[in-house]
Design an enzyme around this catalytic site. Structure first.
Site, PDB file in Angstrom:
ATOM      1  N   GLU A 142     -11.638 -11.016  -5.151  1.00  0.00           N
ATOM      2  CA  GLU A 142     -11.295 -12.212  -4.374  1.00  0.00           C
ATOM      3  C   GLU A 142     -12.055 -12.264  -3.055  1.00  0.00           C
ATOM      4  O   GLU A 142     -12.169 -13.319  -2.442  1.00  0.00           O
ATOM      5  CB  GLU A 142      -9.785 -12.232  -4.045  1.00  0.00           C
ATOM      6  CG  GLU A 142      -8.856 -12.318  -5.247  1.00  0.00           C
ATOM      7  CD  GLU A 142      -8.506 -10.946  -5.824  1.00  0.00           C
ATOM      8  OE1 GLU A 142      -9.204  -9.958  -5.492  1.00  0.00           O
ATOM      9  OE2 GLU A 142      -7.551 -10.871  -6.607  1.00  0.00           O
ATOM     10  N   LYS A 195      -8.860   0.553   2.412  1.00  0.00           N
ATOM     11  CA  LYS A 195      -9.752  -0.506   2.886  1.00  0.00           C
ATOM     12  C   LYS A 195     -11.058  -0.506   2.107  1.00  0.00           C
ATOM     13  O   LYS A 195     -11.730  -1.529   2.000  1.00  0.00           O
ATOM     14  CB  LYS A 195     -10.043  -0.331   4.381  1.00  0.00           C
ATOM     15  CG  LYS A 195      -8.841  -0.593   5.266  1.00  0.00           C
ATOM     16  CD  LYS A 195      -8.600  -2.061   5.503  1.00  0.00           C
ATOM     17  CE  LYS A 195      -7.270  -2.279   6.227  1.00  0.00           C
ATOM     18  NZ  LYS A 195      -6.874  -3.680   6.248  1.00  0.00           N
ATOM     19  N   CYS A 197      -0.873   2.696  10.109  1.00  0.00           N
ATOM     20  CA  CYS A 197      -2.272   3.123  10.030  1.00  0.00           C
ATOM     21  C   CYS A 197      -2.585   4.372  10.862  1.00  0.00           C
ATOM     22  O   CYS A 197      -3.538   5.083  10.563  1.00  0.00           O
ATOM     23  CB  CYS A 197      -3.199   1.996  10.449  1.00  0.00           C
ATOM     24  SG  CYS A 197      -2.986   0.523   9.444  1.00  0.00           S
ATOM     25  N   SER A 218       2.208 -12.960   2.636  1.00  0.00           N
ATOM     26  CA  SER A 218       1.400 -13.967   3.316  1.00  0.00           C
ATOM     27  C   SER A 218       0.035 -14.030   2.628  1.00  0.00           C
ATOM     28  O   SER A 218      -0.465 -13.028   2.124  1.00  0.00           O
ATOM     29  CB  SER A 218       1.233 -13.551   4.776  1.00  0.00           C
ATOM     30  OG  SER A 218       0.043 -14.083   5.290  1.00  0.00           O
ATOM     31  N   GLU A 251     -10.225  -2.412  -0.792  1.00  0.00           N
ATOM     32  CA  GLU A 251     -10.013  -3.812  -0.407  1.00  0.00           C
ATOM     33  C   GLU A 251     -11.357  -4.535  -0.290  1.00  0.00           C
ATOM     34  O   GLU A 251     -11.539  -5.632  -0.815  1.00  0.00           O
ATOM     35  CB  GLU A 251      -9.267  -3.905   0.930  1.00  0.00           C
ATOM     36  CG  GLU A 251      -9.039  -5.340   1.385  1.00  0.00           C
ATOM     37  CD  GLU A 251      -8.375  -5.443   2.759  1.00  0.00           C
ATOM     38  OE1 GLU A 251      -8.699  -4.637   3.659  1.00  0.00           O
ATOM     39  OE2 GLU A 251      -7.517  -6.320   2.928  1.00  0.00           O
ATOM     40  N   GLU A 272      -0.886 -15.923  10.491  1.00  0.00           N
ATOM     41  CA  GLU A 272       0.334 -15.463   9.845  1.00  0.00           C
ATOM     42  C   GLU A 272       1.553 -16.123  10.472  1.00  0.00           C
ATOM     43  O   GLU A 272       2.463 -16.565   9.784  1.00  0.00           O
ATOM     44  CB  GLU A 272       0.441 -13.938   9.960  1.00  0.00           C
ATOM     45  CG  GLU A 272       0.881 -13.264   8.666  1.00  0.00           C
ATOM     46  CD  GLU A 272       0.587 -11.757   8.685  1.00  0.00           C
ATOM     47  OE1 GLU A 272      -0.112 -11.305   7.758  1.00  0.00           O
ATOM     48  OE2 GLU A 272       1.035 -11.070   9.623  1.00  0.00           O
ATOM     49  N   GLU A 290       1.825 -19.560   9.272  1.00  0.00           N
ATOM     50  CA  GLU A 290       2.368 -19.589   7.915  1.00  0.00           C
ATOM     51  C   GLU A 290       3.873 -19.352   7.921  1.00  0.00           C
ATOM     52  O   GLU A 290       4.630 -20.046   7.241  1.00  0.00           O
ATOM     53  CB  GLU A 290       1.657 -18.532   7.048  1.00  0.00           C
ATOM     54  CG  GLU A 290       2.013 -18.639   5.567  1.00  0.00           C
ATOM     55  CD  GLU A 290       1.311 -17.570   4.711  1.00  0.00           C
ATOM     56  OE1 GLU A 290       0.342 -16.938   5.196  1.00  0.00           O
ATOM     57  OE2 GLU A 290       1.747 -17.373   3.564  1.00  0.00           O
ATOM     58  N   CYS A 332      -1.612  -7.276   5.624  1.00  0.00           N
ATOM     59  CA  CYS A 332      -2.832  -6.684   6.152  1.00  0.00           C
ATOM     60  C   CYS A 332      -3.078  -5.283   5.626  1.00  0.00           C
ATOM     61  O   CYS A 332      -4.121  -4.705   5.871  1.00  0.00           O
ATOM     62  CB  CYS A 332      -2.812  -6.691   7.671  1.00  0.00           C
ATOM     63  SG  CYS A 332      -1.269  -6.098   8.323  1.00  0.00           S
TER      64      CYS A 332
HETATM   65  S1  SF4 Z   1      -4.070   3.035   6.761  1.00  0.00           S
HETATM   66 FE1  SF4 Z   1      -2.361   2.993   5.389  1.00  0.00          FE
HETATM   67  S2  SF4 Z   1      -0.961   1.560   6.328  1.00  0.00           S
HETATM   68 FE2  SF4 Z   1      -2.929   1.229   7.254  1.00  0.00          FE
HETATM   69  S3  SF4 Z   1      -3.858  -0.362   6.055  1.00  0.00           S
HETATM   70 FE3  SF4 Z   1      -4.526   1.556   5.202  1.00  0.00          FE
HETATM   71  S4  SF4 Z   1      -3.123   1.966   3.591  1.00  0.00           S
HETATM   72 FE4  SF4 Z   1      -2.181   0.432   4.858  1.00  0.00          FE
END
Ligand code: SF4
Ligand SMILES: Cc1cc2nc3c(=O)[nH]c(=O)nc-3n(C[C@H](O)[C@H](O)[C@H](O)COP(=O)(O)O)c2cc1C
Ligand code: SF4
Ligand code: SF4
Ligand code: SF4
Ligand code: SF4
Ligand code: SF4
Ligand code: SF4
Ligand code: SF4
Ligand code: FES
Ligand code: FES
Ligand code: FES
Lengths: 607, 584, 171
Positions: free
Chosen positions: B376, B368, B513, B329, B371, B289, B292, B309
């Site tokens: 992708e 996550k 987080c 990014s 994600e 990062e 970049e 992230c």
């Molecule tokens: S815990 Fe919340 S701030 Fe952390 S990556 Fe997940 S969604 Fe984003």
């Protein structure tokens, strides 16, 4: 043409007087009820008939708002003689034109007779229905063409406004309203002057004046009639109130069902603007005020002021906790004053006649008059305005004419879904805010439902509760789930699946819903149940103990043996010889009620 | 106004108390040690959220003068007020309202995800409910299990609207709203769409405030158990920074106790073959990062650069600001970097078929999960990360496996992808990523050693923060936002050309987080978040190395495998792309 | 991720244009006018299908959940198509005490549908309203804007026959 001062308004009034070159006014009621009986066609026919006789210059047909006596509608009143024709049909128009206008004789068969009497009454003021009434809020309803601003001005319209702007400071206006003792007609009965004062004193430059025309009480149509019959009076009052509280913006929140009224309001607002009565620099006073109309979309709870404000802001109409009150933080978070239509309708007369005049009418703590819609099992269905303190008895017997079939009236329900019943033993009660609350009912918006001995009070309570849980916004627990549970209990009871224990549950639950609900809707939702339980415990017990009679029967003493019922019965369970008392085989009766409907002597007993 | 004018007197259960004007009865009672039960109420004032619409009515108390019941959570004390919290009327009111809620609730506690974490359940216990006197029709809605992140069982909803406040007011995503009215009213998505069909970001903040099991994370532990019990599979775990600062709360530790060693041991006992540190990925992310960023600054490319992230935040920009997709990014998140490296670097080194590797990440995060499922990030039938379990889920798995967490020894991460620096540790809190990136960018640009690594301006808990860092003659403007509502403000500025930041860090969750949707429930206690935050900064402080580029294993990775930062290979493996998504 | 509600191609372009013009003509904060806009949309399209709600949401820059929350709160808004003839039975108190429930029952029996539903031939929808202000004529029933007063259950047959007749004439 802009009217720029008190004097100019006076001149205008004179000019209007001179413009009035016709001799006879034909007032045709085009209130909703009469309109539904085709009074619009009456108007058109009258107009064309007059034209064909070349009378249109001398005789003017005026479409008015509700006369009040809707049960006798459509009505036509001819001024200046005040001759009143009732239940006029399309076929009658020719007769009226021929005889009344051309030959100058009254059409006797269209005159009103008091029930059981033969005397024909020519004038509406002679009718029992009107005798004990006092029309203050309804002063112009049925008397003027609501859409004609000149008609309103001729009746001293906008003079109260001119007087206020010319002579009084906002504080003085508030004092007059306080002294008059006027209390809110929207249900709560809060002092109007005091409310204005609170809003005036709230800090902030931007304030709003709101007219509550949501009128959600099922079976009540007072506000509708006022807006339909005399919209300018509400507009005038709003400007006065705006001036008093320091608001330059007015809003009318009107229920979507009232499409005609909304159109009418839009037109009269445009008119008022045209004459400089709304907008910038009203009557040359430097005071600016304008009015916007906001539409509801079918939600009873939006009559509650915080919900109404949410709805006007484009949200779900859910009530908010109070405090803060609208007078502190209302529309767009600014201090806002919410008043009911009828409350407003009283303002101009109070200003013109003075606080003292108003305070003389009514009882010690409830001043002035109140408009009621009188419906149900009563002869004279309609809109009634009486001084506070009139007794229920006067209301239903003198004005209402009692039961249409002379049956016993056992109770009235007053205050709509928030109210309660008052039984015949208490019909001497004077109607005012406080005595009704004492009786476990409330004024509400002024719906009076008359119920006879055949009315099943448990069903009535269930009806209201159905309404309430249908209209609950669902925000808070007691109202969202509690009223549903109460409804389920009632449903169980009337289906004969309940138990005596259910009665206790109803009472407890009802009390707790009252105590813990977030807004007025929930806080009063149990009233119809609690009050019918109090006065008619035996009707509930009959269901709970399953002793309730469900089948029809015949009173042998009354039956004249006409056989009509036997013919009407779909399951052929009625037997009897002609001219002898008939008997219903109750085990087969399906309680369809047909026999009850057809019996000419009321011998059939409803369960 | 003098303080004395602002103070008012009242009495609660005959105990006098003086409070500031504007205090609620609930707060006043707390001052004198009187506990009033609440349910819908939620006070996250530090994040600008107070759910105070006073609708559950289980906190009512009696005003002695008027004999009326008032909601203590919302009603402010007035001078001379006398309150009884335990009059028969008040107690009956509270009980009955709770009973009413329960009468419209599936009583599935034994098998409910929220059991023992559920505020409704504990309230029923607290109010000693033994019977529900009013029974009747119950809600009947299908359960939404379609999304990768969140399950929604509307039948368990008590309409407190905490989630609505969260999703609308704080996150400004606006996926949830009350629908219908009366008994039929329900908190749901537009048209009752499945969450997967909406613009939900899976931030999980609604989950973290929901008092019942109506909203919960998708339970992925069964899949993990299956993988662990499959002898052909090579099951690897990675653990995110914020997990170690919070998991202890599930086992009775104080908030903010760092328990990395026990987590690693626990995972070993569960049967994971290798246990890696997401912090390794974090250091790697920083290097990519920062590279970049430096490239974008030095070559006049799109600025500002936004950190990428946080997957909920990525989802947010894809739905809400598709015109700005060139600003984040292109770096994958640490979780994905560690994931992809296990299936390439690790696989090659150890001669394991990548298809046999199962990558499980332990995350503070619900997003996550989604994600990991992104198209992708799933190339050629091979996903970077296979399963994601949240901090809460891991705690449950440990309990399920009868592991006595408190007695576990401390173990270190496995080495290949296990080393990390202090810079990576603070990834778990708002401001941490950008602070870490600044440390590296500074040295990259200047080639000089950065002496003071603590950028205090970037720390804290305010929703939007700014910092200016002198790097030679460049003044680097840094923006930080946490909570998507704050992110929206910065994005609107960028869209309107009013932003002069070089780099912006965005975290979807209030606090970052540490306050993630998969963390142990904080139940509105903001102190818990502050403790977790402090723990991460302490961790950083005590690390021997505090800059990502000092991570030796990371540098070795570049040498052995990736080439240089920003290389073609690095791009292929460590970067990703974004696409416009419909807003619903 | 394709779903039906996103597909706005089924909405009449001309009507959408009219709706746009209406929205553009509104003064002040457009979001505040959501209810007015929905009234207009329903007036134009007859009801508020999901894609239309989404369209309104986008136009006013509101979340679709918020719009759907408002639509489903107010009984005036229909998410389902309505029949050519809307039969509304007044269930206000005045009408109720005069037997409006029997009238409603009769309408439902005759059309073989429950309230808030559309008849199979698409001609009729039934709903109940709470007082239209013609209590003097209780019980009252309206078909579109036409008011029928003092309706007995048996009258319902004639009323429905009349509208069915109109249709046959037309076709
Ligand atoms: S815990 Fe919340 S701030 Fe952390 S990556 Fe997940 S969604 Fe984003
Ligand atoms: C459920 C509910 C419904 C109400 N409906 C109406 C209404 O339809 N019209 C009205 O004027 N006031 C209604 N009110 C009262 C208003 O909240 C408010 O008190 C009133 O408009 C104030 O005006 P007033 O002081 O002139 O009466 C309602 C209140 C509640 C709780
Ligand atoms: S009492 Fe009923 S209408 Fe009022 S806020 Fe509560 S749920 Fe809504
Ligand atoms: S109520 Fe109906 S079924 Fe019963 S006796 Fe009368 S007509 Fe016959
Ligand atoms: S209709 Fe009445 S009077 Fe005639 S037979 Fe029946 S009960 Fe007797
Ligand atoms: S949500 Fe709570 S009360 Fe409901 S079933 Fe789950 S644990 Fe039990
Ligand atoms: S608490 Fe009661 S119901 Fe629940 S598991 Fe134990 S014994 Fe069973
Ligand atoms: S996960 Fe986040 S975006 Fe999705 S509904 Fe919950 S709060 Fe809203
Ligand atoms: S889903 Fe949870 S947070 Fe949202 S309203 Fe329902 S119970 Fe409350
Ligand atoms: S509507 Fe005509 S008298 Fe009431
Ligand atoms: S906690 Fe106070 S009303 Fe819900
Ligand atoms: S109650 Fe039916 S019209 Fe008023």
């Amino acid at each position: 043409m802009k009217i720029a001062s008190y004097q100019e308004l006076k001149n205008w009034q004179k000019k209007c007087q001179n413009n009035k070159n016709y001799k006879i006014n034909v007032l045709v009621c085009t209130g909703t009820s009469c309109l539904s009986s085709d009074s619009q066609t009456l108007v058109e026919m009258l107009e064309s008939a007059l034209e064909s006789h070349n009378l249109q210059v001398e005789i003017k047909v005026i479409k008015t708002g509700c006369f009040g006596f809707c049960g006798q509608g459509p009505m036509i009143k001819i001024e200046p003689d005040e001759i009143t024709y009732v239940k006029v049909k399309v076929e009658d128009i020719e007769d009226i034109v021929e005889n009344h206008f051309l030959k100058n004789t009254t059409v006797k068969r269209l005159l009103y007779k008091e029930p059981g009497q033969t005397k024909l009454l020519e004038k509406s003021s002679e009718m029992q229905f009107y005798k004990k009434q006092m029309r203050v809020a309804l002063r112009n309803c049925g008397e003027i063409d609501p859409e004609n601003i000149e008609d309103y001005v001729l009746n001293d319209g906008y003079f109260a406004l001119a007087k206020v702007l010319e002579n009084y400071s906002p504080d003085e206006v508030i004092k007059i309203i306080k002294d008059s003792g006027l209390r809110g007609r929207g249900g709560g009965g809060f002092s109007t002057g005091l409310k204005w004062e609170l809003t005036r004193k709230s800090p902030g430059n931007e304030k709003y004046l709101i007219c509550n025309a949501d009128e959600g009480d099922p079976g009540a149509f007072m506000d509708r009639s006022i807006l339909e019959g005399d919209p300018h009076s509400v507009i005038e009052a709003m400007i006065i109130a705006g001036y008093a509280i320091g608001a330059n913006n007015g809003l009318i929140y009107i229920r979507a069902e009232y499409a005609l009224v909304t159109e009418r309001l839009r037109r009269v607002i445009t008119d008022a603007r045209k004459y400089g009565l709304l907008g910038k620099d009203i009557l040359g006073s430097g005071f600016d005020f304008d009015i916007e109309i906001k539409l509801g979309a079918g939600a009873f709870v939006c009559g509650e002021e915080t919900a109404l404000i949410r709805s006007m802001e484009g949200f779900r109409g859910e009530p908010d906790k109070k405090p803060p009150f609208p007078s502190q933080a209302g529309f767009r978070g600014k201090p806002s004053n919410v008043n009911n239509v009828e409350t407003f309708a009283n303002i101009p007369v109070i200003i013109l006649n003075g606080a003292e005049w108003f305070a003389k009418i009514g009882t010690k703590k409830s001043k002035g008059t109140k408009v009621f819609s009188l419906v149900g099992q009563i002869r004279n269905i309609g809109l009634v305005e009486v001084p506070m303190g009139t007794t229920i008895k006067e209301m239903i017997y003198d004005i209402g004419g009692g039961h249409p079939e002379e049956r016993e009236i056992k109770a009235i329900q007053i205050g709509g879904p928030s109210g309660g019943v008052i039984t015949k033993e208490y019909f001497d009660t004077q109607i005012d805010y406080d005595s009704l609350v004492e009786m476990g009912a409330m004024m509400g918006s002024g719906g009076i439902i008359v119920m006879d001995e055949d009315t099943d009070m448990v069903q009535i309570a269930k009806f209201y509760l159905d309404f309430i849980q249908d209209e609950s916004c669902g925000k808070c627990t007691p109202c969202r789930i509690g009223t549903k549970r109460m409804y389920e209990i009632l449903e169980r009871l009337v289906n004969m699946e309940g138990s005596p224990e259910d009665l206790n549950s109803l009472r407890t639950l009802g009390r707790i819903i009252k105590d813990t609900s977030l807004c007025g809707l929930g806080q009063t939702s149990a009233n119809p149940v609690l009050s019918t339980m109090k006065y008619f415990p035996e009707e509930y017990e009959a269901y709970a103990y399953k002793t309730k009679k469900t089948k029809y029967s015949i009173d042998p003493k009354k039956c004249v043996g006409c056989t009509k019922c036997a013919k009407a019965c779909p399951v052929e369970c009625i037997e009897g010889k002609i001219r002898e008392p008939h008997i219903i085989n109750e085990s087969e009766c399906i309680a369809c009620g047909s026999c009850y409907e057809v019996c000419p002597v009321n011998a059939v007993i409803k369960p | 106004m003098k303080l004395i004018d602002k103070m008012i007197q009242c009495s609660i259960n005959n105990i006098n108390v003086t409070v500031e004007k504007g205090t609620t009865i609930l707060e006043a009672a707390k001052k004198v040690g009187i506990h009033i039960p609440t349910l819908c109420h939620l006070n996250l004032a530090d994040f600008g959220v107070v759910n105070q619409n006073a609708n559950c009515r289980v906190c009512v108390v009696e005003n002695e003068k008027t004999h009326r019941l008032v909601p203590s959570c919302a009603e402010e004390v007035v001078d001379g007020m006398r309150i009884q919290t335990d009059s028969l009327k008040a107690v009956m009111g509270r009980r009955t309202n709770l009973e009413l809620l329960l009468s419209n609730h599936p009583q599935d506690c034994l098998t409910c995800v929220k059991s023992l974490d559920c505020e409704l359940q504990s309230l029923a216990h607290e109010l000693n409910i033994k019977e529900i006197h009013y029974q009747g029709e119950k809600m009947n809605h299908p359960i939404d299990l379609t999304s990768f992140g969140i399950t929604k069982d509307t039948n368990k909803c008590i309409m407190c609207r905490r989630c609505v406040t969260m999703c609308n007011d704080i996150q400004t995503v606006g996926v949830l709203s009350p629908l219908k009215r009366g008994f039929d009213s329900v908190v749901a998505t537009a048209f009752h769409l499945d969450l997967a069909q909406t613009s939900c970001t899976y931030c999980g903040q609604c989950v973290s405030v929901c008092p019942t099991g109506a909203l919960a994370e998708m339970n992925d532990s069964p899949k993990v158990w299956r993988a662990l019990n499959n002898p052909r599979k090579h099951v690897i775990a990675q653990v995110a920074p914020a997990v170690r600062a919070a998991i202890g709360e599930e086992f009775g530790y104080d908030a903010g106790t760092i328990l990395t060693g026990k987590v690693v041991s626990g995972l070993k006992r569960l049967g994971f073959d290798e246990i890696y540190d997401t912090n390794f990925g974090a250091d790697l992310t920083i290097i990519e990062e920062a590279t970049e960023l430096v490239d974008r600054i030095q070559n006049n490319k799109t600025l500002p650069m936004l950190t990428s992230c946080c997957p909920a935040w990525v989802q947010f920009i894809e739905h809400q600001f598709p015109e700005l997709l060139d600003v984040p990014s292109s770096c994958k998140s640490p979780q994905q970097m560690v994931g992809v490296l296990t299936k390439t670097y690790y696989a090659e080194k150890n001669n394991v078929d990548p298809k046999d590797i199962v990558m499980v990440s332990v995350m503070p995060c619900v997003a996550k999960k989604a994600e990991a499922a992104r198209e992708e990030l799933n190339k050629d039938g091979l996903s970077d990360v296979d399963y994601v379990v949240t901090t809460r889920e891991l705690a449950k798995m440990l309990k399920e496996a009868a592991i006595d967490f408190k007695k576990l020894p401390d173990t270190n991460f496995d080495i290949l992808l296990g080393e990390s620096t202090g810079a990576a540790a603070i990834f778990g809190t708002t401001g941490g990523v950008i602070e870490a990136a600044t440390r590296t960018a500074y040295e990259m640009i200047t080639g000089k050693e950065l002496k003071e690594v603590n950028f205090k301006q970037m720390r804290g808990i305010e929703g939007i923060r700014e910092a200016k860092v002198k790097i030679d003659d460049l003044e680097l403007n840094i923006g930080i936002a946490h909570g998507l509502g704050n992110a929206r403000k910065l994005l609107e500025d960028i869209r309107d050309g009013k932003s002069d930041f070089h780099a912006i860090e965005i975290m979807a969750c209030p606090g970052g987080c540490i306050g993630g949707g998969g963390q142990p429930y904080h139940r509105g206690d903001i102190e818990i978040l502050k403790k977790r935050q402090k723990a991460l900064y302490d961790l950083d402080k005590n690390m021997p190395k505090r800059k990502s580029h000092e991570n030796e294993m990371v540098m070795k990775l570049y040498e052995d495998y990736l080439g240089s930062p920003g290389s073609h290979r690095a791009h292929e493996l460590l970067h990703t792309s974004y696409s416009e998504k419909q807003r619903i | 991720m394709k779903n039906k509600i996103m597909d706005m191609s089924t909405l009449d372009k001309r009507l959408l244009k009219e709706l746009d013009d209406y929205i553009n003509s509104l003064d002040g904060d457009k979001q505040e006018h959501l209810i007015l806009v929905l009234h207009k949309a329903q007036e134009l399209f007859g009801y508020l299908p999901q894609n239309l709600q989404l369209y309104v949401a986008r136009k006013l820059n509101l979340s679709s959940a918020r719009v759907n929350g408002v639509v489903t709160f107010y009984s005036f808004f229909n998410e389902e198509p309505v029949g050519k003839y809307r039969i509304s039975v007044c269930m206000g108190t005045a009408c109720f005490v005069k037997g409006a429930d029997k009238v409603l029952e009769r309408v439902q029996d005759l059309l073989k549908i429950q309230k808030d539903r559309i008849s199979e031939d698409g001609l009729f929808t039934i709903n109940d309203v709470r007082c239209i202000g013609a209590c003097g004529l209780a019980p009252v029933l309206t078909v579109n804007d036409k008011v029928y007063g003092k309706v007995k259950p048996n009258d319902v047959d004639d009323i429905i026959r009349y509208y069915r007749g109109l249709e046959n004439e037309n076709s």
